[in-house]
Scaffold this motif. Structure first.
Motif, PDB file in Angstrom:
ATOM      1  N   THR A 172      -1.709  35.693  24.427  1.00 45.29           N
ATOM      2  CA  THR A 172      -2.139  35.692  25.669  1.00 45.29           C
ATOM      3  C   THR A 172      -2.388  37.377  26.427  1.00 45.29           C
ATOM      4  O   THR A 172      -3.275  37.494  26.866  1.00 45.29           O
ATOM      5  CB  THR A 172      -1.135  35.057  26.827  1.00 45.29           C
ATOM      6  N   MET A 173      -1.344  37.921  26.053  1.00 44.00           N
ATOM      7  CA  MET A 173      -1.238  39.454  26.467  1.00 44.00           C
ATOM      8  C   MET A 173      -2.638  40.060  25.829  1.00 44.00           C
ATOM      9  O   MET A 173      -3.232  40.813  26.500  1.00 44.00           O
ATOM     10  CB  MET A 173      -0.192  40.152  26.304  1.00 44.00           C
ATOM     11  N   PHE A 174      -2.722  39.969  24.640  1.00 42.50           N
ATOM     12  CA  PHE A 174      -3.710  40.780  24.070  1.00 42.50           C
ATOM     13  C   PHE A 174      -5.263  40.047  24.291  1.00 42.50           C
ATOM     14  O   PHE A 174      -5.899  41.102  24.708  1.00 42.50           O
ATOM     15  CB  PHE A 174      -3.671  40.457  22.352  1.00 42.50           C
ATOM     16  N   ARG A 175      -5.490  38.808  24.538  1.00 43.85           N
ATOM     17  CA  ARG A 175      -6.497  38.398  25.023  1.00 43.85           C
ATOM     18  C   ARG A 175      -7.020  38.785  26.269  1.00 43.85           C
ATOM     19  O   ARG A 175      -8.183  39.126  26.580  1.00 43.85           O
ATOM     20  CB  ARG A 175      -6.629  36.838  24.772  1.00 43.85           C
ATOM     21  N   ASN A 176      -6.002  38.826  27.273  1.00 37.79           N
ATOM     22  CA  ASN A 176      -6.267  39.469  28.526  1.00 37.79           C
ATOM     23  C   ASN A 176      -7.024  40.990  28.567  1.00 37.79           C
ATOM     24  O   ASN A 176      -7.568  41.262  29.168  1.00 37.79           O
ATOM     25  CB  ASN A 176      -5.082  39.377  29.599  1.00 37.79           C
TER      26      ASN A 176
ATOM     27  N   MET B  96      -9.758  31.390  22.203  1.00 35.16           N
ATOM     28  CA  MET B  96      -8.672  30.337  22.084  1.00 35.16           C
ATOM     29  C   MET B  96      -7.567  30.548  22.844  1.00 35.16           C
ATOM     30  O   MET B  96      -7.143  31.923  23.138  1.00 35.16           O
ATOM     31  CB  MET B  96      -8.138  30.612  20.671  1.00 35.16           C
ATOM     32  N   GLU B  97      -6.803  29.475  23.567  1.00 35.95           N
ATOM     33  CA  GLU B  97      -5.931  29.512  24.433  1.00 35.95           C
ATOM     34  C   GLU B  97      -4.437  30.117  23.690  1.00 35.95           C
ATOM     35  O   GLU B  97      -3.807  30.626  24.453  1.00 35.95           O
ATOM     36  CB  GLU B  97      -5.776  28.174  25.117  1.00 35.95           C
ATOM     37  N   LYS B  98      -4.441  29.383  22.456  1.00 35.37           N
ATOM     38  CA  LYS B  98      -3.165  29.917  21.525  1.00 35.37           C
ATOM     39  C   LYS B  98      -3.769  30.220  20.230  1.00 35.37           C
ATOM     40  O   LYS B  98      -4.827  29.385  19.635  1.00 35.37           O
ATOM     41  CB  LYS B  98      -2.247  28.883  21.860  1.00 35.37           C
ATOM     42  N   LEU B  99      -3.007  30.825  19.385  1.00 39.83           N
ATOM     43  CA  LEU B  99      -3.274  30.821  17.980  1.00 39.83           C
ATOM     44  C   LEU B  99      -2.780  29.738  17.308  1.00 39.83           C
ATOM     45  O   LEU B  99      -1.873  29.048  17.612  1.00 39.83           O
ATOM     46  CB  LEU B  99      -2.665  32.060  17.464  1.00 39.83           C
ATOM     47  N   PRO B 100      -3.532  29.121  16.258  1.00 38.04           N
ATOM     48  CA  PRO B 100      -3.181  28.044  15.467  1.00 38.04           C
ATOM     49  C   PRO B 100      -1.954  28.113  14.472  1.00 38.04           C
ATOM     50  O   PRO B 100      -1.824  29.386  13.917  1.00 38.04           O
ATOM     51  CB  PRO B 100      -4.481  27.431  14.788  1.00 38.04           C
ATOM     52  N   GLY B 101      -1.300  27.250  14.472  1.00 38.44           N
ATOM     53  CA  GLY B 101       0.102  27.492  13.401  1.00 38.44           C
ATOM     54  C   GLY B 101      -0.475  27.578  11.989  1.00 38.44           C
ATOM     55  O   GLY B 101      -0.119  28.339  11.205  1.00 38.44           O
TER      56      GLY B 101
ATOM     57  N   ASP C 166      -4.232  22.779  11.962  1.00 42.54           N
ATOM     58  CA  ASP C 166      -4.168  22.900  13.559  1.00 42.54           C
ATOM     59  C   ASP C 166      -5.670  23.340  13.965  1.00 42.54           C
ATOM     60  O   ASP C 166      -5.969  22.892  15.135  1.00 42.54           O
ATOM     61  CB  ASP C 166      -3.229  24.059  13.930  1.00 42.54           C
ATOM     62  N   ALA C 167      -6.437  24.028  12.975  1.00 41.96           N
ATOM     63  CA  ALA C 167      -7.813  24.353  13.557  1.00 41.96           C
ATOM     64  C   ALA C 167      -8.667  24.753  12.364  1.00 41.96           C
ATOM     65  O   ALA C 167      -8.197  24.998  11.145  1.00 41.96           O
ATOM     66  CB  ALA C 167      -7.798  25.748  14.226  1.00 41.96           C
ATOM     67  N   VAL C 168      -9.747  24.301  12.232  1.00 39.37           N
ATOM     68  CA  VAL C 168     -10.800  24.611  11.198  1.00 39.37           C
ATOM     69  C   VAL C 168     -11.861  25.611  11.615  1.00 39.37           C
ATOM     70  O   VAL C 168     -12.572  25.029  12.667  1.00 39.37           O
ATOM     71  CB  VAL C 168     -11.259  23.211  10.714  1.00 39.37           C
ATOM     72  N   MET C 169     -12.103  26.498  11.195  1.00 42.38           N
ATOM     73  CA  MET C 169     -13.056  27.477  11.347  1.00 42.38           C
ATOM     74  C   MET C 169     -14.323  27.654  10.496  1.00 42.38           C
ATOM     75  O   MET C 169     -13.789  28.052   9.268  1.00 42.38           O
ATOM     76  CB  MET C 169     -12.591  28.816  12.037  1.00 42.38           C
ATOM     77  N   PHE C 170     -15.603  27.539  10.916  1.00 40.94           N
ATOM     78  CA  PHE C 170     -16.721  27.932  10.060  1.00 40.94           C
ATOM     79  C   PHE C 170     -16.895  29.165  10.143  1.00 40.94           C
ATOM     80  O   PHE C 170     -17.290  29.658  11.365  1.00 40.94           O
ATOM     81  CB  PHE C 170     -17.870  26.855  10.367  1.00 40.94           C
TER      82      PHE C 170
END
Length: 466
Positions: free
Chosen positions: A83-87, A165-170, A256-260
């Motif tokens: 969150t800090m990094f993204r802001n 993304m709101e949070k990183l996927p596990g 938790d997430a799939v990215m193309f």
């Protein structure tokens, strides 16, 4: 005939902004520009810039490990605060967007913050229905990520989503084997996500030098990315809060997430180009000539939408050359034949310019010079990582026709190699440069004897190095 503008640019990315600014500020053209999203385009907002900052962030664990080898009693890198990094990242991108916008405003370019489409060869229509005329129209809308066309693909993310993304996927699956896939796998693994990369081939970075491909593939494994090569997903399904992947062999796994990261396509849909008779290629790209002119004389195109060499500096050069040619009476073409590029994987980048070894062999006799060594900095810290540097030299002319580097800051080195290669430098010219010691880059000018010969008969079959 009177026009509202001398030039109207559709697209506020690097190529369009450069063309608009040069035409207006240096040549006094009346310029309008339409951008429906954020100024700066793919590179600044959802590509090169945020991606490189993420690469820097992902290196922390490796840096800490290296410091231990130099005697520092550091425990670990600590927890990563997404969150800090993204802001902070959002703030930096807003600053850059402001700089792009400010440059256009200072040049008296009129900015229209909305979508535009072509009505005829000299007219664009904005999303609010307003129609504006221009003597020349420049299409600079770039490209967009494409999905692979499998069932359930809407459940997967695209590269743009990484920055939102709101949070990183596990646990995350990255699908693809190009530079975007490799870089994002590197980033996600480095930031703490358990990362799997799936690619249909047996080595990543198709189209790059085969030796570099092998090293990049192995490095992904070394940094902890799980590779699933030779296989592709056939279907995606919801699995509660997760996404289930059904593979082509019938196996199933949930993430938790799939990215193309399966390529990009020119962003020409809905612009009205085909209705005007602007010729498009098989992938939807705008077909242009060496002056970036389309089949409709008043309409031009630069950047990724033309699918020539899809790199930001190329789009900038194309946009600048267009403005010089049309408004500055200084005709200038862009040479797409010799363009350096880099893939920002970690800890060693892959950088390249010119022919691959495979391409060189197909063209005729070449000498191959290779240096492979463990760099002093990481060797002292206990790392087994090797740097690879390769020069390809035409056996007849002795010109350096290709250079490939796998190592730390390889992108920085290849930029400087691009200068002598662009001037047609020979191997003797490289040899004449006195090395800066101790550096990684000195190896580029100290390889004296070819490691191997390729592409046909050679008078000297000596193998070795000095």
């Amino acid at each position: 005939m009177s026009f509202d503008y001398d030039l109207f640019v559709i697209g506020g990315g690097s190529g369009g902004v450069r063309a608009a600014r040069i035409a207006a500020s240096e040549y006094g053209a009346r310029v309008g520009l339409a951008e429906e999203s954020r100024m700066g385009g793919t590179c600044v907002i959802r590509g090169c810039v945020p991606k490189k900052l993420m690469i820097f962030a992902s290196q922390a664990e490796g840096i800490v490990e290296e410091t231990r080898g130099y005697g520092w009693t550091t425990a670990d890198a600590g927890a990563f605060d997404w969150t800090m990094f993204r802001n902070k990242l959002d703030a930096e991108l807003t600053r850059l967007e402001g700089a792009y916008t400010g440059g256009l405003v200072a040049a008296d370019v009129e900015i229209h913050k909305q979508r535009a489409r072509l009505v005829d060869a000299h007219t664009v229509e904005l999303a609010d229905g307003q129609r504006l005329s221009a003597k020349h129209i420049l299409i600079a809308v770039g490209g967009r990520p494409q999905r692979p066309g499998i069932e359930g693909e809407e459940l997967g993310l695209i590269s743009d989503d990484l920055f939102l993304m709101e949070k990183l996927p596990g646990r995350v699956l990255v699908i693809g084997g190009g530079f975007i896939a490799c870089e994002f796998a590197t980033i996600l693994q480095g930031l703490g996500a358990e990362t799997v990369l799936s690619y249909r081939g047996n080595a990543v970075l198709r189209g790059f030098d085969e030796e570099m491909r092998r090293h990049a593939t192995e490095q992904l494994r070394v940094v902890g990315v799980e590779l699933k090569l030779g296989t592709v997903p056939a279907k995606l399904e919801k699995d509660g809060e997760r996404t289930r992947v059904i593979w082509s062999d019938g196996a199933q796994e949930s993430y938790d997430a799939v990215m193309f990261a399966t390529g990009r396509t020119p962003n020409t849909e809905g612009l009205g180009l085909t209705e005007l008779g602007v010729k498009l290629g098989a992938r939807g790209e705008v077909v242009v000539d060496e002056w970036s002119q389309t089949s409709v004389p008043s309409i031009f195109a630069v950047g990724d939408v033309t699918d020539r060499v899809n790199l930001t500096p190329v789009a900038i050069r194309e946009g600048h050359s267009f403005a010089d040619t049309i408004f500055g009476a200084k005709p200038r073409k862009v040479d797409h034949g010799l363009v350096a590029s880099a893939v920002y994987v970690r800890p060693h980048e892959v950088a390249t310019i010119g022919l691959t070894e495979e391409e060189a062999a197909a063209k005729g006799p070449h000498e191959v010079y290779v240096a492979s060594f463990r760099p002093m900095r990481s060797l002292f810290a206990g790392s087994d990582a090797r740097v690879i540097m390769k020069l390809l030299v035409d056996a007849g002319t002795k010109k350096v026709t290709g250079c490939h580097i796998f190592g730390p800051e390889a992108g920085e080195m290849i930029q400087l190699v691009a200068i002598p290669m662009g001037m047609g430098a020979t191997k003797a010219d490289f040899d004449a440069a006195i090395a800066v010691h101790p550096t990684l880059a000195e190896e580029i000018v100290t390889m004296r004897r070819p490691t191997r010969h390729i592409g046909g008969a050679h008078p000297d079959k000596t193998v070795g190095s000095a």
